[in-house]
Scaffold this active site. Sequence first.
Site, PDB file in Angstrom:
ATOM      1  N   GLU A  41      -5.213  10.834   0.658  1.00  0.00           N
ATOM      2  CA  GLU A  41      -4.540   9.704   0.006  1.00  0.00           C
ATOM      3  C   GLU A  41      -4.779   8.400   0.760  1.00  0.00           C
ATOM      4  O   GLU A  41      -3.844   7.781   1.252  1.00  0.00           O
ATOM      5  CB  GLU A  41      -3.029   9.961  -0.043  1.00  0.00           C
ATOM      6  CG  GLU A  41      -2.628  11.146  -0.859  1.00  0.00           C
ATOM      7  CD  GLU A  41      -1.200  11.581  -0.590  1.00  0.00           C
ATOM      8  OE1 GLU A  41      -0.638  12.273  -1.446  1.00  0.00           O
ATOM      9  OE2 GLU A  41      -0.647  11.234   0.477  1.00  0.00           O
ATOM     10  N   GLY A  80      -5.096   4.595   1.421  1.00  0.00           N
ATOM     11  CA  GLY A  80      -4.680   3.342   0.793  1.00  0.00           C
ATOM     12  C   GLY A  80      -5.399   2.201   1.489  1.00  0.00           C
ATOM     13  O   GLY A  80      -6.362   1.633   0.992  1.00  0.00           O
ATOM     14  N   CYS A 122      11.719 -20.526   6.546  1.00  0.00           N
ATOM     15  CA  CYS A 122      12.758 -20.889   7.520  1.00  0.00           C
ATOM     16  C   CYS A 122      12.934 -19.727   8.495  1.00  0.00           C
ATOM     17  O   CYS A 122      13.997 -19.086   8.555  1.00  0.00           O
ATOM     18  CB  CYS A 122      14.051 -21.218   6.804  1.00  0.00           C
ATOM     19  SG  CYS A 122      13.837 -22.586   5.696  1.00  0.00           S
TER      20      CYS A 122
HETATM   21  N1  LLP Z   1       0.212   9.042   1.615  1.00  0.00           N
HETATM   22  C1  LLP Z   1       1.498   8.907   1.963  1.00  0.00           C
HETATM   23  C2  LLP Z   1       2.425   9.995   1.704  1.00  0.00           C
HETATM   24  C3  LLP Z   1       1.934   7.726   2.587  1.00  0.00           C
HETATM   25  O1  LLP Z   1       3.196   7.611   2.949  1.00  0.00           O
HETATM   26  C4  LLP Z   1       1.009   6.685   2.822  1.00  0.00           C
HETATM   27  C5  LLP Z   1       1.430   5.441   3.445  1.00  0.00           C
HETATM   28  C6  LLP Z   1      -0.320   6.853   2.409  1.00  0.00           C
HETATM   29  C7  LLP Z   1      -0.686   8.076   1.823  1.00  0.00           C
HETATM   30  C8  LLP Z   1      -1.370   5.805   2.595  1.00  0.00           C
HETATM   31  O2  LLP Z   1      -1.601   5.514   3.918  1.00  0.00           O
HETATM   32  P1  LLP Z   1      -2.784   4.537   4.353  1.00  0.00           P
HETATM   33  O3  LLP Z   1      -4.097   5.194   4.038  1.00  0.00           O
HETATM   34  O4  LLP Z   1      -2.635   3.282   3.570  1.00  0.00           O
HETATM   35  O5  LLP Z   1      -2.571   4.334   5.793  1.00  0.00           O
HETATM   36  N2  LLP Z   1       3.602  -0.941   5.034  1.00  0.00           N
HETATM   37  C9  LLP Z   1       2.911  -0.418   6.201  1.00  0.00           C
HETATM   38  C10 LLP Z   1       2.186   0.865   5.893  1.00  0.00           C
HETATM   39  C11 LLP Z   1       3.096   1.925   5.393  1.00  0.00           C
HETATM   40  C12 LLP Z   1       2.360   3.178   5.021  1.00  0.00           C
HETATM   41  C13 LLP Z   1       3.259   4.036   4.199  1.00  0.00           C
HETATM   42  N3  LLP Z   1       2.645   5.236   3.761  1.00  0.00           N
HETATM   43  C14 LLP Z   1       1.949  -1.466   6.728  1.00  0.00           C
HETATM   44  O6  LLP Z   1       1.903  -2.569   6.171  1.00  0.00           O
HETATM   45  O7  LLP Z   1       1.239  -1.226   7.703  1.00  0.00           O
END
Ligand code: LLP
Length: 446
Positions: free
Chosen positions: A290, A292, A366
């Site tokens: 998965e 992202g 702010c």
């Molecule tokens: N699968 C699950 C179950 C997840 O919780 C996440 C991310 C992903 C896949 C995708 O992860 P990635 O490949 O994007 O690292 N808002 C935070 C990141 C939070 C990630 C939450 N879960 C930031 O801006 O760094």
Amino acid sequence: MLLLGTQQVNAQGHLEIGGCDAVELARQFGTPLYVVDEAAVRENCRAYRAAFDACYPRNRIYYASKAFLTCAMAGLIAQEGLFLDVASLGELYVARHAGFPPDRIALHGNNKSWQELDAAFEHRIGHIIVDNFLELEMLGVLARNRKETMEVLVRATPGVDPQTHHLIRTGQADTKFGFNIADGSAMEAVRRVLTTPGLRFRGIHCHIGSQLLDADTHREAALVMVELMQKIHAETGALVEELNIGGGLGVRYLPEHQPPDFRAFAGAVARPLRKALDDAGLPYPILSQEPGRSLVGEAGVTLYTVGAIKTVPITEPPGTRTYVAVDGGLSDNPRPQMYQAVYSCVLANRANQPADRIYTIAGKHCETDILIRDTMLPEMHTGDVLAVQTTGAYNQAMASNYNRFLRPAVVFVMNGRADLVVSRETLDDLVRHEILPDRLRPLQSA
Ligand code: LLP
């Protein structure tokens, strides 16, 4: 200077993304502006998949839509043949609104509501990743009432602890996510799925963290998951058809960030996984992931217009600091505040000039919303267009209306063409859901 994806400096010395002049984009669509390098996203989707196809026989890539989801993005992901991870009713809604094939969608969440679970059945999505025992009971009730079957993956916490910001670690035992493996909860969850009428055990899932700059914890987690597969097979006879090892591969925010490329990452995870499966005598499950951030992070740029520039005396070290304020900040990029995230930037309208001065890029909220502390840039002037790099993941997705700012527009650029895919919010949008009861109207003067 960090140039990513299709970015280059054109003959006028301007930053160009997807064949479009960034200064022209800022003029045409206004700033702040999220720009997505469509070719870069597509290339990442293909390269990620190809990397795993080269070293593992059966792969599925679910794009983690939480990183960045618009209808256009859902369309692109579907066109690229990827699957989709949604983690809320809203993400599911947007995906379906864009026409994303439901059987390619998987639903996540650590506290799914009846409405979310019901929507999963209603849309006939591919499967649900179950997080807790309450959810298992709810799913059992829904499957019985609807006389339908739902495929289920059990989310397990493998107990590995990656090197990343503490707020984006999830694989360790002390987490709100999933079923603990070590204390037997994950095994118990599998048993309940197997014995709940209407639920079909499809496999297991883990996600260990985000912005990980090596493959070590992914490999460790995959091996723990194979041990769980063995135990499941030994104790219940069930085989895992799909093993999902989550997302988490990091990207370059600064030139010195060096995540493994997709091929190195795939090799480092898939080879030991195959060996462990062979040693355990288990058939190869579908290997799902998965990603992202690694698919969209580097493909996104935020364009800002420079406003006030201010030099202040500082004592540590003795001297001055020059703040360059831009027309956005915390509301379009909360990551520096939330995770001490670091970024690099390019002066889009003079990208060919030597970056020989130090500036601190500040937002206009702010708050002390510093976007980038002490970065090298050419001499800056009011009206310049600044491009902050690597804002494709978790920026637009986490944007807010703090200080009643309007969320920026999003454009997809490719081959010299720019398409607006999200329009800029308007002042009317700010009060669209507001209700002013008579008794709360401002007092009329007597
Ligand atoms: N699968 C699950 C179950 C997840 O919780 C996440 C991310 C992903 C896949 C995708 O992860 P990635 O490949 O994007 O690292 N808002 C935070 C990141 C939070 C990630 C939450 N879960 C930031 O801006 O760094």
